[in-house]
Design a protein around this motif. Structure first.
Motif, PDB file in Angstrom:
ATOM      1  N   TYR A  57       6.561   1.666  -6.200  1.00  0.00           N
ATOM      2  CA  TYR A  57       7.073   0.942  -5.043  1.00  0.00           C
ATOM      3  C   TYR A  57       6.766  -0.545  -5.220  1.00  0.00           C
ATOM      4  CZ  TYR A  57       7.147  -0.582  -0.095  1.00  0.00           C
ATOM      5  OH  TYR A  57       7.390  -1.247   1.082  1.00  0.00           O
ATOM      6  N   TRP A  58       7.773  -1.339  -5.542  1.00  0.00           N
ATOM      7  CA  TRP A  58       7.616  -2.789  -5.653  1.00  0.00           C
ATOM      8  C   TRP A  58       7.767  -3.395  -4.268  1.00  0.00           C
ATOM      9  CZ3 TRP A  58       9.713  -0.414  -9.981  1.00  0.00           C
ATOM     10  CH2 TRP A  58       9.217  -0.820 -11.216  1.00  0.00           C
ATOM     11  N   TRP A  59       6.871  -4.293  -3.912  1.00  0.00           N
ATOM     12  CA  TRP A  59       6.861  -4.895  -2.585  1.00  0.00           C
ATOM     13  C   TRP A  59       6.251  -6.295  -2.654  1.00  0.00           C
ATOM     14  CZ3 TRP A  59       2.217  -6.234  -0.167  1.00  0.00           C
ATOM     15  CH2 TRP A  59       1.057  -5.809  -0.833  1.00  0.00           C
ATOM     16  N   SER A  60       6.335  -7.000  -1.536  1.00  0.00           N
ATOM     17  CA  SER A  60       5.720  -8.307  -1.384  1.00  0.00           C
ATOM     18  C   SER A  60       5.290  -8.474   0.069  1.00  0.00           C
ATOM     19  CB  SER A  60       6.715  -9.408  -1.766  1.00  0.00           C
ATOM     20  OG  SER A  60       6.218 -10.675  -1.402  1.00  0.00           O
ATOM     21  N   SER A  61       4.219  -9.192   0.262  1.00  0.00           N
ATOM     22  CA  SER A  61       3.731  -9.435   1.628  1.00  0.00           C
ATOM     23  C   SER A  61       4.674 -10.322   2.433  1.00  0.00           C
ATOM     24  CB  SER A  61       2.336 -10.065   1.588  1.00  0.00           C
ATOM     25  OG  SER A  61       2.383 -11.338   0.988  1.00  0.00           O
ATOM     26  N   THR A  62       5.596 -11.002   1.778  1.00  0.00           N
ATOM     27  CA  THR A  62       6.534 -11.885   2.467  1.00  0.00           C
ATOM     28  C   THR A  62       7.915 -11.251   2.660  1.00  0.00           C
ATOM     29  OG1 THR A  62       7.187 -12.916   0.386  1.00  0.00           O
ATOM     30  CG2 THR A  62       5.378 -13.953   1.606  1.00  0.00           C
ATOM     31  N   CYS A  63       8.083 -10.020   2.242  1.00  0.00           N
ATOM     32  CA  CYS A  63       9.382  -9.338   2.309  1.00  0.00           C
ATOM     33  C   CYS A  63       9.520  -8.588   3.641  1.00  0.00           C
ATOM     34  CB  CYS A  63       9.497  -8.373   1.128  1.00  0.00           C
ATOM     35  SG  CYS A  63      10.858  -7.197   1.231  1.00  0.00           S
ATOM     36  N   PRO A  64      10.466  -8.981   4.498  1.00  0.00           N
ATOM     37  CA  PRO A  64      10.614  -8.301   5.785  1.00  0.00           C
ATOM     38  C   PRO A  64      11.054  -6.839   5.640  1.00  0.00           C
ATOM     39  CG  PRO A  64      12.405  -9.874   5.454  1.00  0.00           C
ATOM     40  CD  PRO A  64      11.441 -10.068   4.330  1.00  0.00           C
ATOM     41  N   PHE A  65      11.816  -6.533   4.615  1.00  0.00           N
ATOM     42  CA  PHE A  65      12.271  -5.151   4.410  1.00  0.00           C
ATOM     43  C   PHE A  65      11.123  -4.278   3.915  1.00  0.00           C
ATOM     44  CE2 PHE A  65      15.885  -8.005   3.759  1.00  0.00           C
ATOM     45  CZ  PHE A  65      16.643  -7.623   4.862  1.00  0.00           C
ATOM     46  N   CYS A  66      10.244  -4.868   3.123  1.00  0.00           N
ATOM     47  CA  CYS A  66       9.039  -4.153   2.676  1.00  0.00           C
ATOM     48  C   CYS A  66       8.142  -3.861   3.882  1.00  0.00           C
ATOM     49  CB  CYS A  66       8.272  -4.982   1.658  1.00  0.00           C
ATOM     50  SG  CYS A  66       9.217  -5.442   0.191  1.00  0.00           S
ATOM     51  N   ALA A  67       8.053  -4.814   4.801  1.00  0.00           N
ATOM     52  CA  ALA A  67       7.225  -4.624   5.994  1.00  0.00           C
ATOM     53  C   ALA A  67       7.724  -3.444   6.821  1.00  0.00           C
ATOM     54  CB  ALA A  67       7.216  -5.894   6.839  1.00  0.00           C
ATOM     55  N   LEU A  68       9.034  -3.218   6.817  1.00  0.00           N
ATOM     56  CA  LEU A  68       9.590  -2.085   7.553  1.00  0.00           C
ATOM     57  C   LEU A  68       9.415  -0.764   6.798  1.00  0.00           C
ATOM     58  CD1 LEU A  68      12.865  -3.784   8.833  1.00  0.00           C
ATOM     59  CD2 LEU A  68      10.837  -3.177  10.187  1.00  0.00           C
ATOM     60  N   GLN A  69       9.427  -0.810   5.472  1.00  0.00           N
ATOM     61  CA  GLN A  69       9.325   0.413   4.679  1.00  0.00           C
ATOM     62  C   GLN A  69       7.880   0.835   4.414  1.00  0.00           C
ATOM     63  OE1 GLN A  69      11.965   0.747   1.293  1.00  0.00           O
ATOM     64  NE2 GLN A  69      10.504   2.019   0.192  1.00  0.00           N
ATOM     65  N   SER A  70       6.969  -0.102   4.326  1.00  0.00           N
ATOM     66  CA  SER A  70       5.590   0.214   3.938  1.00  0.00           C
ATOM     67  C   SER A  70       4.889   1.227   4.841  1.00  0.00           C
ATOM     68  CB  SER A  70       4.766  -1.067   3.818  1.00  0.00           C
ATOM     69  OG  SER A  70       5.199  -1.804   2.687  1.00  0.00           O
ATOM     70  N   PRO A  71       5.077   1.207   6.168  1.00  0.00           N
ATOM     71  CA  PRO A  71       4.433   2.254   6.972  1.00  0.00           C
ATOM     72  C   PRO A  71       4.877   3.664   6.562  1.00  0.00           C
ATOM     73  CG  PRO A  71       5.160   0.466   8.386  1.00  0.00           C
ATOM     74  CD  PRO A  71       5.739   0.205   7.025  1.00  0.00           C
ATOM     75  N   SER A  72       6.131   3.823   6.193  1.00  0.00           N
ATOM     76  CA  SER A  72       6.620   5.129   5.742  1.00  0.00           C
ATOM     77  C   SER A  72       6.018   5.495   4.391  1.00  0.00           C
ATOM     78  CB  SER A  72       8.142   5.140   5.640  1.00  0.00           C
ATOM     79  OG  SER A  72       8.718   4.902   6.902  1.00  0.00           O
ATOM     80  N   MET A  73       5.835   4.513   3.535  1.00  0.00           N
ATOM     81  CA  MET A  73       5.213   4.766   2.237  1.00  0.00           C
ATOM     82  C   MET A  73       3.751   5.188   2.426  1.00  0.00           C
ATOM     83  SD  MET A  73       7.784   4.367   0.313  1.00  0.00           S
ATOM     84  CE  MET A  73       7.350   4.174  -1.403  1.00  0.00           C
ATOM     85  N   GLN A  74       3.064   4.556   3.361  1.00  0.00           N
ATOM     86  CA  GLN A  74       1.680   4.937   3.662  1.00  0.00           C
ATOM     87  C   GLN A  74       1.628   6.372   4.179  1.00  0.00           C
ATOM     88  OE1 GLN A  74      -1.238   3.567   3.115  1.00  0.00           O
ATOM     89  NE2 GLN A  74      -2.548   4.833   4.403  1.00  0.00           N
ATOM     90  N   ALA A  75       2.530   6.725   5.081  1.00  0.00           N
ATOM     91  CA  ALA A  75       2.557   8.089   5.628  1.00  0.00           C
ATOM     92  C   ALA A  75       2.847   9.108   4.525  1.00  0.00           C
ATOM     93  CB  ALA A  75       3.603   8.193   6.739  1.00  0.00           C
ATOM     94  N   LEU A  76       3.779   8.788   3.639  1.00  0.00           N
ATOM     95  CA  LEU A  76       4.082   9.686   2.525  1.00  0.00           C
ATOM     96  C   LEU A  76       2.861   9.845   1.627  1.00  0.00           C
ATOM     97  CD1 LEU A  76       6.268  11.313   0.951  1.00  0.00           C
ATOM     98  CD2 LEU A  76       6.657   9.208  -0.366  1.00  0.00           C
ATOM     99  N   TRP A  77       2.209   8.748   1.316  1.00  0.00           N
ATOM    100  CA  TRP A  77       1.014   8.801   0.474  1.00  0.00           C
ATOM    101  C   TRP A  77      -0.049   9.705   1.104  1.00  0.00           C
ATOM    102  CZ3 TRP A  77      -1.372   8.749  -3.820  1.00  0.00           C
ATOM    103  CH2 TRP A  77      -2.743   8.500  -3.897  1.00  0.00           C
ATOM    104  N   LEU A  78      -0.311   9.517   2.377  1.00  0.00           N
ATOM    105  CA  LEU A  78      -1.336  10.310   3.040  1.00  0.00           C
ATOM    106  C   LEU A  78      -0.982  11.799   3.080  1.00  0.00           C
ATOM    107  CD1 LEU A  78      -2.323   7.961   5.999  1.00  0.00           C
ATOM    108  CD2 LEU A  78      -3.611   8.398   3.879  1.00  0.00           C
ATOM    109  N   SER A  79       0.292  12.107   3.273  1.00  0.00           N
ATOM    110  CA  SER A  79       0.690  13.511   3.382  1.00  0.00           C
ATOM    111  C   SER A  79       0.857  14.206   2.035  1.00  0.00           C
ATOM    112  CB  SER A  79       1.995  13.634   4.188  1.00  0.00           C
ATOM    113  OG  SER A  79       3.088  13.133   3.453  1.00  0.00           O
ATOM    114  N   GLN A  80       1.074  13.452   0.964  1.00  0.00           N
ATOM    115  CA  GLN A  80       1.405  14.081  -0.313  1.00  0.00           C
ATOM    116  C   GLN A  80       0.394  13.880  -1.441  1.00  0.00           C
ATOM    117  OE1 GLN A  80       4.004  16.260  -0.600  1.00  0.00           O
ATOM    118  NE2 GLN A  80       4.042  15.901   1.603  1.00  0.00           N
TER     119      GLN A  80
END
Length: 161
Positions: A57-80
C-alpha cells in the motif's frame, strides 16, 4: 566560503515527487511476478517478503485519498494479520519522520516503511496514489489498484488470499 555557499559540497538534491511520478511505471498487471527488496520499517525492524500473501500500500501523509483509504487498511490489517496476511505500507513522504508522525497521530499500526528515492530505484512506485497491490505467496499479483479504494473494496481483499 561555507557561510556564503551553505550548499557547497552537499550531495545533489533527491528527485522531487513530481519527477518520480512523471517517470513512474504503469500499474503492474494481474499475474505479474514482483520481487519486493528488503526494506527497514519505520519501527526499525527489517522487512522481507517471504512466501506469504503480501498487501502493498503506497501512501503519503499529504494525500487526501490516502487519508480516506487508510482507516480501511488499518481495519483489514487488524482483522487479517492472524490469518497470515502480511502488509507493507510504503510512505512516499519527503522524510520518514513525516510518515512516523502521521501514523502515530492516527493510531495506525500496520507495518510501514519509508520508500526512499534510493529504494524506489530497486522497486519503483507505479503511477498514482494511493496504490494497492495484493500478491500471493508466489509473489504473483492478484490485485492492482490505483486511486482510492472504498471500504467495501478493501474488505473484499480478505477473500482474495
Amino acid at each position: 566560503m561555507g557561510a556564503l555557499w551553505p550548499w557547497a559540497g552537499t550531495p545533489a538534491q533527491t528527485p522531487s515527487e513530481a519527477t518520480l511520478e512523471s517517470t513512474a511505471p504503469a500499474l503492474p498487471r494481474v499475474d505479474d511476478v514482483l520481487k519486493v527488496p528488503p526494506i527497514r520499517l519505520l519501527n526499525g525492524q527489517d522487512f522481507q517478503h517471504e512466501r506469504q500473501p503480501l498487501l502493498l500500500y503506497w501512501w503519503s501523509s499529504t494525500c487526501p485519498f490516502c487519508a480516506l483509504q487508510s482507516p480501511s487498511m488499518q481495519a483489514l490489517w487488524l482483522s487479517q494479520k492472524s490469518q497470515g496476511l502480511r502488509m507493507l505500507a510504503l510512505s512516499i513522504d519527503k522524510k520518514p519522520e513525516d510518515a512516523q508522525a502521521y501514523l502515530l497521530k492516527r493510531g495506525y499500526t500496520f507495518p510501514s516503511a519509508w520508500a526512499s528515492p534510493e529504494w524506489r530505484k530497486q522497486f519503483p512506485k507505479p503511477k498514482g496514489l494511493p496504490v494497492t497491490l495484493l500478491m500471493n505467496s508466489q509473489h504473483k499479483v492478484l490485485l492492482a489498484e490505483k486511486g482510492q479504494m472504498f471500504a467495501e473494496d478493501v474488505e473484499a481483499i480478505a477473500r482474495r488470499f
